[in-house]
Write a protein that holds these residues in place. Structure first.
Motif, PDB file in Angstrom:
ATOM      1  N   LYS A   1       8.652  14.207  -6.317  1.00  0.00           N
ATOM      2  CA  LYS A   1       9.642  13.151  -5.856  1.00  0.00           C
ATOM      3  C   LYS A   1       9.016  12.780  -4.514  1.00  0.00           C
ATOM      4  CE  LYS A   1      12.618  16.412  -6.163  1.00  0.00           C
ATOM      5  NZ  LYS A   1      13.763  17.519  -6.140  1.00  0.00           N
ATOM      6  N   THR A   2       9.351  11.523  -4.267  1.00  0.00           N
ATOM      7  CA  THR A   2       8.745  11.114  -2.605  1.00  0.00           C
ATOM      8  C   THR A   2      10.123  10.688  -2.045  1.00  0.00           C
ATOM      9  OG1 THR A   2       8.410   8.680  -3.580  1.00  0.00           O
ATOM     10  CG2 THR A   2       6.384  10.440  -3.915  1.00  0.00           C
TER      11      THR A   2
ATOM     12  N   ALA B   1       0.591  -1.066   0.180  1.00  0.00           N
ATOM     13  CA  ALA B   1       0.028   0.126   0.073  1.00  0.00           C
ATOM     14  C   ALA B   1       1.055   1.208   0.201  1.00  0.00           C
ATOM     15  CB  ALA B   1      -0.851  -0.061   1.150  1.00  0.00           C
ATOM     16  N   VAL B   2       1.898   1.360   0.812  1.00  0.00           N
ATOM     17  CA  VAL B   2       2.823   2.594   0.652  1.00  0.00           C
ATOM     18  C   VAL B   2       3.575   2.507  -0.660  1.00  0.00           C
ATOM     19  CG1 VAL B   2       4.977   3.329   1.710  1.00  0.00           C
ATOM     20  CG2 VAL B   2       3.419   2.132   3.117  1.00  0.00           C
ATOM     21  N   THR B   3       3.753   1.607  -1.364  1.00  0.00           N
ATOM     22  CA  THR B   3       4.650   1.569  -2.604  1.00  0.00           C
ATOM     23  C   THR B   3       3.446   2.139  -3.668  1.00  0.00           C
ATOM     24  OG1 THR B   3       6.187  -0.271  -2.121  1.00  0.00           O
ATOM     25  CG2 THR B   3       5.631   0.411  -4.313  1.00  0.00           C
TER      26      THR B   3
ATOM     27  N   ARG C   1       3.221   6.102  -3.095  1.00  0.00           N
ATOM     28  CA  ARG C   1       4.293   6.726  -3.489  1.00  0.00           C
ATOM     29  C   ARG C   1       4.107   6.729  -5.084  1.00  0.00           C
ATOM     30  NH1 ARG C   1       9.797   5.469  -0.390  1.00  0.00           N
ATOM     31  NH2 ARG C   1      10.461   7.120  -1.805  1.00  0.00           N
ATOM     32  N   SER C   2       3.885   5.517  -5.785  1.00  0.00           N
ATOM     33  CA  SER C   2       3.674   5.637  -7.401  1.00  0.00           C
ATOM     34  C   SER C   2       2.622   6.562  -7.634  1.00  0.00           C
ATOM     35  CB  SER C   2       3.058   4.159  -7.523  1.00  0.00           C
ATOM     36  OG  SER C   2       4.370   3.102  -7.245  1.00  0.00           O
ATOM     37  N   PHE C   3       1.612   6.865  -6.922  1.00  0.00           N
ATOM     38  CA  PHE C   3       0.355   7.650  -7.144  1.00  0.00           C
ATOM     39  C   PHE C   3       1.181   9.114  -7.469  1.00  0.00           C
ATOM     40  CE2 PHE C   3      -2.712  10.522  -5.290  1.00  0.00           C
ATOM     41  CZ  PHE C   3      -3.837  10.453  -6.168  1.00  0.00           C
TER      42      PHE C   3
END
Length: 306
Positions: free
Chosen positions: A172-173, A158-160, A163-165
């Motif tokens: 930049k994340t 879910a975190v990944t 971040r992709s969103f």
């Protein structure tokens, strides 16, 4: 174009949510975007300008069946909104936010999040002095940082995905813990805004200078202050009150530095003044070199069209 979430719900339709919608649509990140705003006027404005695929009358309607729900309301209201929508959040969905304060948001929101929903706070470091649904534009997040604030036991997938969103919208994340986030933001954003509000207030109180002179003869420095001090007062009131400890800590340090500069001016210590300003000038150059601003007089904000 890659769809990351089938349905995204934006709760609150101001500058950030509006910019998110235009960026989502530009990059094809979601099939469907729903929205809710507290006032009838804002909801009608959103419908008029085509902001969101569906604008609903309640936050529950907007959040229902969404794969990602983003709280875009002032930080002082996030707990109440999370409570209102908790019963309709979809199993497996992600709940996030865009608040400039993280510890308070986590404390007020987490207790209302169902166990089958991933709560992943976030904060895009982007904005202008303008507010409201008409203020948004798709390019707002390009080359700007978005801080993701996961918990130790957060769902890694879910975190990944979150971040992709944000990266798909141009950000930049990075990940950061809530306490450190609040301290960093107190230095880079919160106290500077408080100082700007104060400086404009000083000019208003200094009766030997007329309002007309303040307006007509504003040099670049004062124009910069007034730009920042034009920001949404409700949002900034909540930020100062909910990030109180870090803001007061940094404000105390600022006061010490200010007294030292005051003493240098009073005693004619030009060497101290020159050394101090040389050091701070280097920091400014670093900001420009990192691509987080430009030395252009309009702050790099040309007229942006959707």
């Amino acid at each position: 174009m890659t769809v990351i979430y089938n349905r995204v719900a934006l709760i609150g339709l101001g500058l950030i949510a509006s910019s998110m919608y235009w960026a989502i649509k530009r990059h094809g990140i979601a099939h469907d975007v729903t929205g809710f705003a507290r006032t009838v006027e804002t909801r009608e404005t959103a419908r008029t300008i085509g902001l969101c695929d569906h604008v609903y009358e309640t936050p529950q309607e907007a959040a229902r069946d969404a794969d990602l729900v983003v709280l875009c309301v002032p930080v002082g209201a996030m707990g109440a909104v999370a409570k209102d929508i908790s019963g309709v959040l979809k199993a497996g969905a992600t709940l996030s936010d865009v608040g400039s304060v993280k510890q308070h948001v986590i404390q007020s929101v987490a207790e209302h999040v169902p166990r089958n929903v991933d709560f992943i706070p976030a904060h895009p470091l982007a904005g202008t002095e303008h507010s409201g649904p008409n203020a948004g534009f798709a390019e707002l997040f390009e080359n700007r940082w978005c801080m993701i604030v996961p918990f130790a036991d957060s769902n890694a997938c879910a975190v990944t995905r979150l971040r992709s969103f944000w990266e798909a919208m141009g950000s930049k994340t990075t990940t950061i813990d809530a306490e450190h986030h609040d301290l960093v933001l107190s230095v880079t954003s919160h106290v500077p805004h408080l100082i700007a509000y104060t400086m404009v207030g000083v000019a208003d109180d200094l009766r030997r200078i007329t309002d007309r002179e303040v307006i007509d003869y504003s040099a670049a420095g004062f124009r910069d202050f007034t730009r920042i001090a034009a920001s949404d007062p409700t949002m900034w009131r909540d930020i100062f009150l909910t990030n109180k400890d870090a803001t007061l800590e940094v404000l105390g340090r600022f006061t010490e530095e200010l007294f030292a500069l005051q003493r240098a001016i009073r005693t004619g210590n030009g060497e101290h003044l020159h050394d101090y300003m040389t050091r701070t000038r280097t920091i400014r150059r670093g900001i420009i070199e990192a691509g987080q601003d430009t030395d252009a007089p309009d702050f790099g904000r040309g007229v942006v069209k959707r």
